[in-house]
Scaffold this active site. Structure first.
Site, PDB file in Angstrom:
ATOM      1  N   GLY A 165       0.777  -1.250   0.000  1.00 39.61           N
ATOM      2  CA  GLY A 165       0.000   0.000   0.000  1.00 39.61           C
ATOM      3  C   GLY A 165       0.798   1.283   0.000  1.00 39.61           C
ATOM      4  N   GLU A 172       3.799   3.769   6.328  1.00 36.81           N
ATOM      5  CA  GLU A 172       2.574   2.976   6.208  1.00 36.81           C
ATOM      6  C   GLU A 172       1.542   3.783   5.436  1.00 36.81           C
ATOM      7  OE1 GLU A 172       0.993   0.399   6.073  1.00 36.81           O
ATOM      8  OE2 GLU A 172       0.056  -0.259   7.944  1.00 36.81           O
ATOM      9  N   ASP A 173       0.716   3.117   4.644  1.00 41.17           N
ATOM     10  CA  ASP A 173      -0.312   3.858   3.910  1.00 41.17           C
ATOM     11  C   ASP A 173      -1.434   4.324   4.829  1.00 41.17           C
ATOM     12  OD1 ASP A 173      -1.171   1.244   4.336  1.00 41.17           O
ATOM     13  OD2 ASP A 173      -1.907   0.921   2.301  1.00 41.17           O
ATOM     14  N   ASP A 205      -5.600   1.413  10.295  1.00 40.45           N
ATOM     15  CA  ASP A 205      -7.025   1.112  10.417  1.00 40.45           C
ATOM     16  C   ASP A 205      -7.253   0.490  11.798  1.00 40.45           C
ATOM     17  OD1 ASP A 205      -9.645   0.338  10.071  1.00 40.45           O
ATOM     18  OD2 ASP A 205      -9.283  -1.018   8.411  1.00 40.45           O
ATOM     19  N   LYS A 264      -7.205   6.259  10.640  1.00 38.77           N
ATOM     20  CA  LYS A 264      -8.665   6.278  10.847  1.00 38.77           C
ATOM     21  C   LYS A 264      -9.046   6.645  12.278  1.00 38.77           C
ATOM     22  CE  LYS A 264     -10.001   3.263   7.011  1.00 38.77           C
ATOM     23  NZ  LYS A 264     -10.571   1.955   6.609  1.00 38.77           N
ATOM     24  N   PHE A 275     -13.945   2.763   3.522  1.00 34.78           N
ATOM     25  CA  PHE A 275     -12.902   2.026   2.830  1.00 34.78           C
ATOM     26  C   PHE A 275     -12.354   2.884   1.702  1.00 34.78           C
ATOM     27  CE2 PHE A 275     -10.658  -1.178   0.461  1.00 34.78           C
ATOM     28  CZ  PHE A 275     -10.036  -1.850   1.500  1.00 34.78           C
ATOM     29  N   ASP A 328      -5.601  -0.293  -2.123  1.00 36.42           N
ATOM     30  CA  ASP A 328      -6.359  -1.124  -3.050  1.00 36.42           C
ATOM     31  C   ASP A 328      -7.646  -1.643  -2.436  1.00 36.42           C
ATOM     32  OD1 ASP A 328      -5.019  -2.953  -1.200  1.00 36.42           O
ATOM     33  OD2 ASP A 328      -5.790  -4.534  -2.499  1.00 36.42           O
ATOM     34  N   ARG A 362      -5.116   0.845  -7.055  1.00 36.69           N
ATOM     35  CA  ARG A 362      -3.885   1.377  -6.465  1.00 36.69           C
ATOM     36  C   ARG A 362      -3.314   2.543  -7.276  1.00 36.69           C
ATOM     37  NH1 ARG A 362      -1.945  -2.017  -2.383  1.00 36.69           N
ATOM     38  NH2 ARG A 362      -2.301  -4.234  -2.665  1.00 36.69           N
TER      39      ARG A 362
END
Ligand code: IMP
Ligand code: MG
Length: 183
Positions: free
Chosen positions: A55, A110-111, A114, A142, A162, A169, A175
């Site tokens: 990610g 990190e993307d 969550d 988040k 999401f 993705d 992506r």
């Protein structure tokens, strides 16, 4: 518009519906993060920027090109989602960096945070390899639980939806989008 299966190649992909962060917003924020990171590591020798794949690949590419200090780059491959949109909680590490972390300033990229499970699993494993420091830069967070890992740098607080695009993705699609959208 093509309808489901119109090309005979199976069901049509769902299309992202709402842009949450535009390419311009992301670009500005990535430059700010890179400036802060460059200042924070000014005195540090041998910064290693460690991207969590897959990610973070686009974010990494933009971020490291905007960091003005010399540094090295490596990647870590972990996955927790499979094809779903809810974290499976089962974090698998497919590739561990071969680069020695001993005595190095390590910045994990990190993307999105969550459930926090991925970082919760990955960070102790990296810490065990004796870096001189271990920090995280997450593009999105988040903020679901105050107990989640608190990265030193966060690009944007994300809605609890999401998100796809700019590396993120859904079942490997989307992506490549230059912006971040909600599915
Ligand atoms: P966590 O372990 O639940 O914190 O989730 C971390 C990983 O799940 C991230 O690195 C992403 O790859 C993926 N992920 C979490 N939320 C999203 C989302 O909204 N869109 C796409 N991928 C996500
Ligand atoms: Mg990820």
């Amino acid at each position: 518009m093509m309808s489901a299966g119109a090309d005979g190649g199976g069901p049509a992909l769902s299309t992202p519906e709402r842009v949450v962060f535009s390419a311009g917003q992301i670009d500005r924020r990535v430059r700010e993060l890179a400036a802060e990171i460059s200042a924070a590591y000014m005195e540090v020798d041998r910064l290693l920027v460690l991207g969590l794949l897959k990610g973070s690949f686009i974010f990494m590419a933009d971020l490291v090109r905007a960091i003005t200090l010399s540094h090295q780059v490596d990647f870590l491959i972990a996955s927790s989602y499979g094809a779903g949109t809810v974290s499976s909680g089962d974090v698998r590490l497919h590739y561990d960096p071969v680069t020695s972390l001993d005595g190095r300033a390590v910045l994990v990229v990190e993307d999105i945070v969550d459930s926090g499970t991925t970082l919760g699993r990955v960070l102790p494993r990296l810490q065990a390899r004796d870096p001189s420091s271990l920090e995280v830069c997450a593009l999105l967070h988040k903020r679901l639980d105050p107990a989640d890992p608190a990265p030193r740098w966060v690009g944007f607080d994300a809605p609890n939806e999401f998100l796809v695009g700019y590396g993120l993705d859904h079942a490997e699609d989307f992506r490549h989008l230059p912006y971040i959208a909600s599915l």
